[in-house]
Each structure stands twice: as structure tokens, then as C-alpha cells.
Scaffold this motif. Structure first.
Motif, PDB file in Angstrom:
ATOM      1  N   ASP A  14    -121.452  76.315 -34.141  1.00 37.45           N
ATOM      2  CA  ASP A  14    -122.279  75.245 -33.588  1.00 37.45           C
ATOM      3  C   ASP A  14    -122.770  74.378 -34.739  1.00 37.45           C
ATOM      4  O   ASP A  14    -123.935  74.408 -35.110  1.00 37.45           O
ATOM      5  CB  ASP A  14    -123.460  75.822 -32.797  1.00 37.45           C
ATOM      6  CG  ASP A  14    -124.290  74.729 -32.132  1.00 37.45           C
ATOM      7  OD1 ASP A  14    -123.884  73.561 -32.183  1.00 37.45           O
ATOM      8  OD2 ASP A  14    -125.349  75.058 -31.580  1.00 37.45           O
ATOM      9  N   LEU A  15    -121.858  73.626 -35.327  1.00 41.20           N
ATOM     10  CA  LEU A  15    -122.192  72.797 -36.474  1.00 41.20           C
ATOM     11  C   LEU A  15    -122.325  71.326 -36.118  1.00 41.20           C
ATOM     12  O   LEU A  15    -122.374  70.479 -37.005  1.00 41.20           O
ATOM     13  CB  LEU A  15    -121.117  72.969 -37.559  1.00 41.20           C
ATOM     14  CG  LEU A  15    -121.048  74.359 -38.185  1.00 41.20           C
ATOM     15  CD1 LEU A  15    -119.876  74.454 -39.141  1.00 41.20           C
ATOM     16  CD2 LEU A  15    -122.336  74.698 -38.909  1.00 41.20           C
ATOM     17  N   TRP A  16    -122.368  71.019 -34.817  1.00 39.49           N
ATOM     18  CA  TRP A  16    -122.482  69.624 -34.407  1.00 39.49           C
ATOM     19  C   TRP A  16    -123.803  69.047 -34.914  1.00 39.49           C
ATOM     20  O   TRP A  16    -124.875  69.563 -34.602  1.00 39.49           O
ATOM     21  CB  TRP A  16    -122.404  69.538 -32.889  1.00 39.49           C
ATOM     22  CG  TRP A  16    -122.223  68.145 -32.358  1.00 39.49           C
ATOM     23  CD1 TRP A  16    -123.116  67.424 -31.651  1.00 39.49           C
ATOM     24  CD2 TRP A  16    -121.075  67.318 -32.487  1.00 39.49           C
ATOM     25  NE1 TRP A  16    -122.607  66.210 -31.323  1.00 39.49           N
ATOM     26  CE2 TRP A  16    -121.339  66.103 -31.822  1.00 39.49           C
ATOM     27  CE3 TRP A  16    -119.822  67.487 -33.108  1.00 39.49           C
ATOM     28  CZ2 TRP A  16    -120.422  65.062 -31.756  1.00 39.49           C
ATOM     29  CZ3 TRP A  16    -118.904  66.459 -33.034  1.00 39.49           C
ATOM     30  CH2 TRP A  16    -119.214  65.257 -32.365  1.00 39.49           C
ATOM     31  N   PRO A  17    -123.774  67.996 -35.730  1.00 35.12           N
ATOM     32  CA  PRO A  17    -124.999  67.548 -36.402  1.00 35.12           C
ATOM     33  C   PRO A  17    -125.901  66.660 -35.568  1.00 35.12           C
ATOM     34  O   PRO A  17    -127.040  66.415 -35.959  1.00 35.12           O
ATOM     35  CB  PRO A  17    -124.453  66.778 -37.612  1.00 35.12           C
ATOM     36  CG  PRO A  17    -123.146  66.238 -37.134  1.00 35.12           C
ATOM     37  CD  PRO A  17    -122.586  67.262 -36.184  1.00 35.12           C
ATOM     38  N   LEU A  42    -133.064  79.290 -33.233  1.00 34.81           N
ATOM     39  CA  LEU A  42    -132.554  79.431 -31.864  1.00 34.81           C
ATOM     40  C   LEU A  42    -133.248  78.475 -30.911  1.00 34.81           C
ATOM     41  O   LEU A  42    -132.643  77.990 -29.957  1.00 34.81           O
ATOM     42  CB  LEU A  42    -132.716  80.882 -31.390  1.00 34.81           C
ATOM     43  CG  LEU A  42    -131.554  81.832 -31.734  1.00 34.81           C
ATOM     44  CD1 LEU A  42    -130.273  81.398 -31.043  1.00 34.81           C
ATOM     45  CD2 LEU A  42    -131.336  81.938 -33.228  1.00 34.81           C
ATOM     46  N   THR A  43    -134.524  78.195 -31.143  1.00 36.44           N
ATOM     47  CA  THR A  43    -135.215  77.169 -30.361  1.00 36.44           C
ATOM     48  C   THR A  43    -134.526  75.825 -30.552  1.00 36.44           C
ATOM     49  O   THR A  43    -134.287  75.074 -29.603  1.00 36.44           O
ATOM     50  CB  THR A  43    -136.691  77.079 -30.788  1.00 36.44           C
ATOM     51  OG1 THR A  43    -137.312  78.347 -30.594  1.00 36.44           O
ATOM     52  CG2 THR A  43    -137.433  76.032 -29.971  1.00 36.44           C
ATOM     53  N   TYR A  44    -134.205  75.527 -31.786  1.00 38.12           N
ATOM     54  CA  TYR A  44    -133.519  74.268 -32.124  1.00 38.12           C
ATOM     55  C   TYR A  44    -132.140  74.205 -31.470  1.00 38.12           C
ATOM     56  O   TYR A  44    -131.732  73.170 -30.933  1.00 38.12           O
ATOM     57  CB  TYR A  44    -133.407  74.175 -33.642  1.00 38.12           C
ATOM     58  CG  TYR A  44    -132.611  73.008 -34.159  1.00 38.12           C
ATOM     59  CD1 TYR A  44    -133.092  71.709 -34.043  1.00 38.12           C
ATOM     60  CD2 TYR A  44    -131.387  73.207 -34.788  1.00 38.12           C
ATOM     61  CE1 TYR A  44    -132.366  70.632 -34.539  1.00 38.12           C
ATOM     62  CE2 TYR A  44    -130.659  72.146 -35.283  1.00 38.12           C
ATOM     63  CZ  TYR A  44    -131.145  70.857 -35.158  1.00 38.12           C
ATOM     64  OH  TYR A  44    -130.429  69.798 -35.642  1.00 38.12           O
ATOM     65  N   LYS A  45    -131.452  75.319 -31.489  1.00 32.68           N
ATOM     66  CA  LYS A  45    -130.103  75.360 -30.928  1.00 32.68           C
ATOM     67  C   LYS A  45    -130.095  74.985 -29.451  1.00 32.68           C
ATOM     68  O   LYS A  45    -129.177  74.312 -28.977  1.00 32.68           O
ATOM     69  CB  LYS A  45    -129.512  76.764 -31.113  1.00 32.68           C
ATOM     70  CG  LYS A  45    -128.112  76.971 -30.520  1.00 32.68           C
ATOM     71  CD  LYS A  45    -127.658  78.397 -30.738  1.00 32.68           C
ATOM     72  CE  LYS A  45    -126.289  78.639 -30.115  1.00 32.68           C
ATOM     73  NZ  LYS A  45    -125.215  77.933 -30.846  1.00 32.68           N
ATOM     74  N   TYR A  46    -131.122  75.394 -28.726  1.00 27.92           N
ATOM     75  CA  TYR A  46    -131.119  75.214 -27.271  1.00 27.92           C
ATOM     76  C   TYR A  46    -132.048  74.095 -26.809  1.00 27.92           C
ATOM     77  O   TYR A  46    -132.502  74.100 -25.668  1.00 27.92           O
ATOM     78  CB  TYR A  46    -131.496  76.535 -26.593  1.00 27.92           C
ATOM     79  CG  TYR A  46    -130.470  77.629 -26.823  1.00 27.92           C
ATOM     80  CD1 TYR A  46    -129.176  77.494 -26.336  1.00 27.92           C
ATOM     81  CD2 TYR A  46    -130.797  78.757 -27.562  1.00 27.92           C
ATOM     82  CE1 TYR A  46    -128.229  78.487 -26.563  1.00 27.92           C
ATOM     83  CE2 TYR A  46    -129.860  79.751 -27.789  1.00 27.92           C
ATOM     84  CZ  TYR A  46    -128.581  79.610 -27.297  1.00 27.92           C
ATOM     85  OH  TYR A  46    -127.644  80.578 -27.526  1.00 27.92           O
ATOM     86  N   LYS A  47    -132.327  73.127 -27.675  1.00 28.40           N
ATOM     87  CA  LYS A  47    -133.195  72.031 -27.262  1.00 28.40           C
ATOM     88  C   LYS A  47    -132.623  71.262 -26.076  1.00 28.40           C
ATOM     89  O   LYS A  47    -133.357  70.846 -25.172  1.00 28.40           O
ATOM     90  CB  LYS A  47    -133.446  71.080 -28.440  1.00 28.40           C
ATOM     91  CG  LYS A  47    -134.637  71.464 -29.295  1.00 28.40           C
ATOM     92  CD  LYS A  47    -134.972  70.388 -30.312  1.00 28.40           C
ATOM     93  CE  LYS A  47    -136.205  70.780 -31.106  1.00 28.40           C
ATOM     94  NZ  LYS A  47    -136.563  69.761 -32.126  1.00 28.40           N
TER      95      LYS A  47
END
Length: 651
Positions: A586-589, A395-400
């Protein structure tokens, strides 16, 4: 969950749980067995209960004397940052031995490994010499050995053990019980006592992030937490004591002998003997024990760094937070930290292992960002390679993007093998990256190891790291299940790695906060939390220097926008922003930001802020997950990032 599925799960699990219940007569008999076994005799007849003289304990006398003599009645305190695990354990053992009347210990995790057993044996010794000892442990990670729990239930009249919020009235639930708890009573199961507190004689207290497990004292051979406590001596410790008493007297705190599995053990075998301590590293335990009784070591290692401070406040939730019939007001307890944060004018320096912000925290940081002259916000957190919880990191990664662009954070991710860790080999600590077979002997002086002499500052940059490239996984703790998703991930280095667990904050170089609160939904809604707040510029600067050491280039990577997005920058940003808001897809690479490593040289003599025009010339990208040896498992993190947003409220 589908109601039919819920009923099916309960039908399968609840009968097993019901079988473990006892009748009122059986429970009363178990309680009587424990009470009858408690030895009344004490080993000491002196008024001070044969307490060992302690220069650390003496700080309280000086603080109370200065407070009484102050013409304005202002309280005086001493405060000491406990940055190194060895120092934190040394202080605890020394203070327990110095107790003359009472010891109260409250914690989230209590293991049975070397450090935890050392503390437990010290508590038993204190009880036997006449000190009243009260031990309160959250049930989710309480001592998992029923023989030890049953032995403690009848060990001595001066020792009491209670378990907070026990699931199905058990000390040691199994996975079926946990499953039933999630299905039948999810909210109650998740209401945990996350507070960590040690109070001695209502005069000296230690609060912060450390539990009782080798991970927290640099003694674990595979994983160690970079954590932080603060020791306080003076009048505010009475507030700590009152807060402990509120939990001790709460209906969720259950005497251990009343729990069904412990009571069954008592009914079957009586009170068993305490199993003998069998430390994995006995020389290390003995060295720490001897150091704790050496006044000169305690004076130079701890007392010399204590600072006189005036304004100290213990902000702690009450157990009322867990009772539906008793709502807390805004700003009461640990919730009062929000007001301190919102009042920041120039700078916020925040350290948290799990950067998953609650809605309330987001609102505060957006308010700070929206000012005409917003304060600088620097955040120290874990990288995927360093974290003990990959699910939360997802989740940290998701909201960078949100953290870096929208909130304007200067974000730093801790390395698993920091070049300059706060570890003291002289007190038995293993250096990150040092293979366990090469672990330092505790009798070796620190001057012979990276970092200098005993009590010195952090070591030099690369000396502690090894060249070998081995995949290592940390052992599961009491909280970690057998599921690979919730274990620290394999990394490219050998030996014990280090991960952040410290929860600290410095506001405007004046207000220092050390505690258990993460500004996440779990801290805000489910857990009870606590923090020590010290309004003192000198102490705040010391805490800031500690956190800034953790975000130095050798210890952390810098998170910054990519220099050249792999696709059209506008499209990449827009798609990423839209999908970031989706809890389903949310699969945007291609992420807006990634991790960078400082590259020192003639043209880059010192680190630069990420907004500096020369940043990308002096920093090299190292990828989103540096030093992680995942291979196909990288899919796990991306899938959790894609579908894990629904987990935010309980992470």
C-alpha cells in the motif's frame, strides 16, 4: 514463524529463564520472610481508622440514603467527570485518606514517578492506620523497582500486592524474556488486564482511562495524556467491588513475594526498607497533598460538579476472558458496549486514542451507515503528532478513506499543542507547549495563568503556545521500548505535548460511556476492559460538551476529502481503495482524505461541517501529518502503512 527458528530462539532464551526459577523450598522461605516482616501494629485505634472527613466521600452516604428511601427501590448515584489530570489525582488522594475499611486499586500501569509514588505512600499510610489495602497491577507495566516491590511484600499486614499474568513468574522480565514469551506463548503474553479501578469502602469508585504515571495527571515535562475518568458514588460501586474481587481471586493474580526475582531479593537481603521518596518537583507534590486535605478545595473543585444520576452500570470483563475453558457470552462484560452502540438512533460521539476498528466494530458501524436514516458519527482521535504510538496511527492513516467515505465518520485528529486543553496549573499541571523551564509553580494561582481561576473552564486559544520551534521527543514510558518506531515522533513545537488517551462515548445525547475500551481488536480479544455506563441526559450532555471541546478548531484538525486530488480523482480513489485492502502493498502516495485547519474570517465566522459546500473555502489543508518534524522518518509511517495491516489483531 518457521518451526526451526522458533526452536532456536527458545533454545537461546529459555535456559536463561529457567535459571531464574526457584525451588519450592526457596519460594516458601521467601514467602515466610515477607510474612514475618509485616508489621501488625496500626497507628489508629478509632473505629473509623482516623479517616479524614471528605465531602467527596460524603456523596456516597447521600446516594445510599436516597436509594434506601426511594419508594420504587430505584438506586440513586452521584457521578463526576474527572476531565483534568490534577482533579483526577486530587480525588484519588482525598478518597484514599477518607477510607475507613478497605481500598482496592486495579491498574494497568504503575510507575515510580511523582504522582505514582504519592499514591503509593498514601496507600501505605492507609494500611498503617488500619485500612485493608489490595493493589493489583498488570505485570507488563508493573512497578519496575525490585527494592520497592520487595519492600511492599513485607510492609504491613494490611497491604497486599499482586501481579496479574506474570511472564515466566517474574515481576521484571528483560527483553529476552519478552522475546521468549512472544515465541513460546504469544497469546498468553498478550492477555493483559487493561482495567483501571479504585474502590473505597464499597461506596465510591473511580474508573476510566488513567493509570498511575505522571503522563496521566499533567505532571510529565514532555508528554501528557488528555484522559478522562468518572467517579461514581452509590450502590453500583458494589458491582465494581465484586468485579475487582474476581480478578484478585483469579489464578493469574500472583502475590508479589511468590515471583522469582522478588523472592530472590527477599532470600538475599530480607525485606528491604522502602526507598525514600525523592520527588522531582517536591513543591508540586506538597501543594497537591495539602489541597487533598482541604475540604473547601475538594468541595469547590470536585463536589460542586458532581451530578445526581439514576441509571449507572459497570460493564467489565471477567478474568474468565483469559481462560480457554471458560467462554463469555456475547453482551457480557465490556462486550455489552456493542449493543449500546448498535442501538444508536440519531448520533454517536466517540473518542478513542487508537482508531483501529475490530471486525465486530466495523460490522456495527456499517450497519449504522446502511440505515435509511443513519445516525451521525463523530470521532475524536489522535493525530500522528499527538499519538504516543505511531505504529497504531499508521493503521488509522491507512484506513482514512474507509472511515470518512465508507463509514461516514466526521473525523477529528487531536493537536499536540491544543489551544484550550483541560489542564489546571494550580494543581501542578504543565500547559502544552510551555517549556519545562517555564513550568508554573504550583503555588501560583491559576488566575495568573491561561485558563482563569482555580476550577475554571478551559483557557483562551493561543496564550499557552510558545513561538520557539524545537524538536522534542517524549521520554519512553514503561510500555515504550527503545525502538524509535514506537515512540512519539518529534514535533515542531517546544515543551510538553498532549495526546488523547480518553475512551468515551455518548449515544443519542442520553447514554454516556467512560472506560478503557477502544473498539479495537486488542480490546475485543486480548485485553480485559471495563466501562461505566450512565443513562442520564444531563450527564450525557456534560460528557458530550467535553468531547466537543476536544474537537473544536483550536484543539483538533478536521479530516475531509481533498478538494482537488493530485491525480485523476477516479483513478486515485479506485487505486487507493484496492491497495487499502492489501496487507502487503500500500504505497499509493495520494490519500483520499487529509487534515484541514479552520480559517476564521468575515466570510467564515464559525466552523462548518465537512459536507458543507463552503467547507473548502473556510478550511485550509495542512497535510497528512501536520506539526510532525520527521524529515526522512516520514518513510517509517508510509512503510508501516504499507506493511502494517498484518499487525491489526494485536494493535
Amino acid at each position: 514463524m518457521n518451526p526451526l527458528l522458533r526452536l532456536l530462539v527458545l533454545a537461546l532464551v529459555l535456559p536463561a529463564a529457567a535459571c531464574s526459577t526457584l525451588s519450592a523450598q526457596q519460594r516458601d522461605r521467601a514467602i515466610a520472610i515477607a510474612a514475618a516482616a509485616r508489621a501488625p501494629a496500626v497507628d489508629c485505634g478509632q473505629p473509623d481508622r482516623c479517616a479524614e472527613p471528605s465531602p467527596l466521600r460524603a456523596l456516597a452516604g447521600e446516594a445510599f440514603a436516597a436509594s434506601a428511601a426511594a419508594p420504587d427501590g430505584a438506586p440513586h448515584h452521584y457521578a463526576l467527570l474527572l476531565d483534568e489530570g490534577g482533579d483526577a489525582l486530587l480525588a484519588r488522594v482525598n478518597l484514599i485518606r477518607s477510607a475507613t475499611r478497605r481500598i482496592d486499586l486495579q491498574t494497568y500501569i504503575f510507575d515510580t514517578d511523582d504522582s505514582a509514588r504519592l499514591v503509593l505512600d498514601e496507600l501505605l499510610a492507609a494500611a498503617r492506620r488500619g485500612v485493608r489495602v489490595r493493589l493489583l497491577i498488570d505485570q507488563l507495566s508493573a512497578i519496575a523497582d525490585l527494592q520497592i516491590l520487595a519492600a511492599l511484600s513485607g510492609a504491613h499486614q494490611n497491604l497486599e500486592l499482586r501481579i496479574y499474568n506474570p511472564t515466566f513468574n517474574l515481576a521484571k522480565p528483560n527483553y529476552l524474556h519478552y522475546a521468549a514469551s512472544v515465541v513460546c506463548c504469544f497469546r498468553r503474553f498478550n492477555q493483559r488486564m487493561h482495567n483501571k479501578l479504585l474502590v473505597v469502602d464499597e461506596a465510591v469508585g473511580i474508573a476510566g482511562g488513567r493509570n498511575y504515571q505522571d503522563d496521566y495527571y499533567d505532571w510529565d515535562a514532555q508528554f501528557k495524556f488528555r484522559d478522562r475518568d468518572v467517579l461514581v458514588a452509590g450502590p453500583e460501586v458494589r458491582t465494581m467491588e465484586r468485579n475487582f474481587a474476581a480478578y484478585w481471586d483469579d489464578r493469574r493474580s500472583v502475590p508479589v513475594e511468590r515471583l522469582n526475582d522478588v523472592a530472590r531479593r527477599l532470600l538475599a537481603d530480607g525485606v528491604p526498607a522502602m526507598p525514600p521518596a525523592r520527588p522531582a518537583h517536591p513543591r508540586r507534590v506538597e501543594a497537591l497533598s495539602q489541597a487533598a486535605s482541604d475540604p473547601e478545595t475538594v468541595r469547590t473543585q470536585l463536589v460542586a460538579r458532581a451530578m445526581p444520576v439514576a441509571a449507572v452500570e459497570y460493564l467489565a470483563d471477567l478474568p474468565d476472558k483469559h481462560h480457554g475453558d471458560s467462554a463469555l457470552e456475547d453482551g457480557v462484560g465490556a462486550a455489552g458496549l456493542a449493543g449500546l452502540l448498535a442501538g444508536a438512533q440519531e448520533e454517536v460521539l466517540l473518542q478513542t486514542p487508537y482508531l483501529v476498528l475490530s471486525d465486530h466494530a466495523l460490522e456495527i458501524f456499517r450497519g449504522l451507515r446502511g440505515r435509511e436514516a443513519p445516525p451521525q458519527v463523530r470521532v475524536s482521535t489522535n493525530s500522528l503528532a499527538a499519538t504516543d504510538n505511531p505504529i497504531v496511527y499508521a493503521l488509522t492513516y491507512k484506513y482514512k478513506r474507509r472511515h470518512v467515505r465508507e463509514l461516514g465518520f466526521d473525523l477529528f485528529e487531536y493537536k499536540p499543542f491544543p489551544a484550550d486543553p483541560p489542564v489546571d496549573p494550580a494543581l501542578g499541571g504543565w500547559w502544552p507547549g510551555q517549556a519545562p523551564a517555564d513550568a508554573p509553580d504550583p503555588e501560583v494561582a491559576r488566575s495568573e495563568l491561561p485558563g482563569g481561576s482555580l476550577g475554571g473552564s478551559r483557557g483562551s486559544a493561543g496564550e499557552a503556545q510558545v513561538a520557539a520551534k524545537l524538536r522534542t521527543e517524549t521520554r519512553p514510558s514503561l510500555l515504550r521500548t527503545s525502538a524509535p518506531a514506537n515512540r512519539p515522533l518529534p514535533v515542531t513545537g517546544a515543551g510538553p505535548r498532549m495526546g488523547l488517551h480518553a475512551k468515551s462515548m455518548v449515544i443519542d445525547r442520553r447514554i454516556a460511556v467512560v472506560g478503557t475500551h477502544n473498539f479495537d481488536p486488542r480490546s475485543e480479544t486480548y485485553n480485559t476492559e471495563a466501562a461505566v455506563v450512565i443513562d442520564d441526559p444531563a450527564f450525557a450532555r456534560a460528557l458530550a460538551a467535553s468531547i466537543e471541546g476536544d474537537i473544536a478548531p483550536g484543539n483538533s484538525w478536521v479530516v475531509a476529502p481533498r478538494a482537488k486530488p493530485p491525480v485523476l480523482s477516479g483513478l486515485n480513489y479506485s487505486v487507493g481503495k484496492v491497495l487499502e485492502r492489501s496487507p502487503i502493498l500500500d504505497l499509493w502516495p495520494w490519500r483520499y482524505a487529509t487534515n484541514y485547519e479552520f480559517q476564521p474570517g468575515p466570510e467564515c465566522p464559525r466552523p462548518l461541517p465537512r459536507r458543507d459546500p463552503e467547507f473548502h473555502r473556510c478550511y485550509a489543508p495542512v497535510g497528512d501529518f501536520p506539526e510532525v518534524s520527521l524529515g526522512p522518518k516520514s518513510i517509517l509511517t508510509r512503510m508501516l502503512t504499507a506493511f502494517g495491516a498484518g499487525l491489526v489483531p494485536i494493535l
